[in-house]
Design an enzyme around this catalytic site. Structure first.
Site, PDB file in Angstrom:
ATOM      1  N   GLU A  97      96.618  -6.893  48.180  1.00 33.53           N
ATOM      2  CA  GLU A  97      95.563  -7.277  49.105  1.00 33.53           C
ATOM      3  C   GLU A  97      95.894  -6.633  50.445  1.00 33.53           C
ATOM      4  OE1 GLU A  97      92.623  -9.577  49.203  1.00 33.53           O
ATOM      5  OE2 GLU A  97      92.741  -8.786  47.162  1.00 33.53           O
ATOM      6  N   ASP A 116      92.515 -16.672  59.857  1.00 30.31           N
ATOM      7  CA  ASP A 116      93.941 -16.385  59.854  1.00 30.31           C
ATOM      8  C   ASP A 116      94.689 -17.112  60.961  1.00 30.31           C
ATOM      9  OD1 ASP A 116      94.286 -14.383  57.705  1.00 30.31           O
ATOM     10  OD2 ASP A 116      92.839 -13.252  58.890  1.00 30.31           O
ATOM     11  N   TYR A 135      89.091 -16.273  44.680  1.00 27.13           N
ATOM     12  CA  TYR A 135      90.179 -16.559  45.623  1.00 27.13           C
ATOM     13  C   TYR A 135      90.123 -18.034  45.997  1.00 27.13           C
ATOM     14  CZ  TYR A 135      93.435 -15.471  49.479  1.00 27.13           C
ATOM     15  OH  TYR A 135      94.525 -15.404  50.317  1.00 27.13           O
TER      16      TYR A 135
END
Length: 280
Positions: free
Chosen positions: A62, A73, A187
């Protein structure tokens, strides 16, 4: 151009996610997928880091493209984005980076980006470039499936898998919608919050994997907060097909910026240990 075929500039065969997951399953393992930001701490060192990850057992990669506002993030990846940006990394250079990676590996490569990068370049141009350099899948972390029709249509046009996130708050009805749009793998986010290394895998994560497994046959990979070999083992035993580890590896970069050889050695050791955990 379909990324499952050979790239234009080399003879390395690029495996599809389907092929990769089958190979791993046939060996009785789970897939280990490391995440790093392209260009962190600089273009050439980042390439060497990715090569070390491949040599140390990564089943897939990734790769993040630097972005100014990575809302999904935590500080670790944010700082990696800053380091990459400070060396001049852009979306265009990110594709050049993937092209270089394809010179030495055919394992699947997924991009983890933010939708503004796709929109700014142009949806068609972005996915065309992704396909031409050998990208297998693209996950736009801030693109909800309700608004993703154009991206999904264009991704499929160029043979790129559209990948989506499912979380603990995802209802069974919405999970079905996501699964219908998603290919490559799903995911699964292991925590409520942003990326970053955690001390343990929550029981709710194991339950989430089990619930999602009952609603879709798409391979499931767990990320966000997976940082230790025991975490990897736990999610694989829960039924996940793979584990994605980012912040724990990026921390190695951040902690050894004065010694790039140590970065490669330590990341290689970490990768080997995390991959080994998929075999337990």
């Amino acid at each position: 151009m379909n990324p499952n075929n050979n790239t234009q500039n080399n003879k390395i065969k690029v495996d599809s996610y389907l092929e990769m997951f089958k190979k791993v399953k046939d060996k009785g393992e789970g897939a280990f997928i490391p995440f790093v930001v392209a260009g962190d701490p600089d273009f050439e060192t980042s390439l060497q880091i990715v090569k070390k990850l491949v040599e140390s057992g990564a089943d897939s990669l990734e790769i993040g493209f630097t972005f100014s506002d990575p809302v999904a993030d935590g500080p670790t990846v944010q700082n990696a984005d800053i380091r990459a940006s400070n060396t001049g990394m852009t979306t265009k250079k990110g594709f050049e980076f993937i092209k270089r990676v394809r010179e030495f590996t055919g394992i699947p490569i997924g991009l983890l980006v933010y939708y503004n990068l796709i929109y700014k370049m142009g949806i068609d141009e972005f996915y065309k470039n992704a396909s031409e350099v050998g990208v297998n899948g693209v996950l736009a972390a801030d693109l909800p499936p309700e608004e993703a029709q154009d991206a999904v249509k264009t991704a499929r046009k160029y043979g790129v898998d559209p990948i989506f996130i499912a979380a603990q708050t995802t209802s069974n009805e919405r999970l079905k919608q996501i699964a219908d749009m998603c290919s490559g793998f799903l995911y699964v986010v292991s925590v409520m919050g942003v990326t970053g290394a955690r001390s343990e895998v929550k029981t709710s994560t194991v339950e989430l994997v089990e619930r999602m497994r009952s609603h879709t046959d798409i391979p499931i990979c767990v990320g966000f907060g997976i940082s230790k070999p025991e975490h990897v083992t736990e999610v694989i035993e829960a039924g996940a097909d793979g584990a994605i580890v980012g912040s724990a590896l990026i921390n190695v970069i951040a902690e050894n910026l004065d010694d790039y050889e140590s970065i490669k050695t330590k990341i290689g050791n970490s990768c080997s240990n995390l991959k080994e955990a998929t075999r337990n």
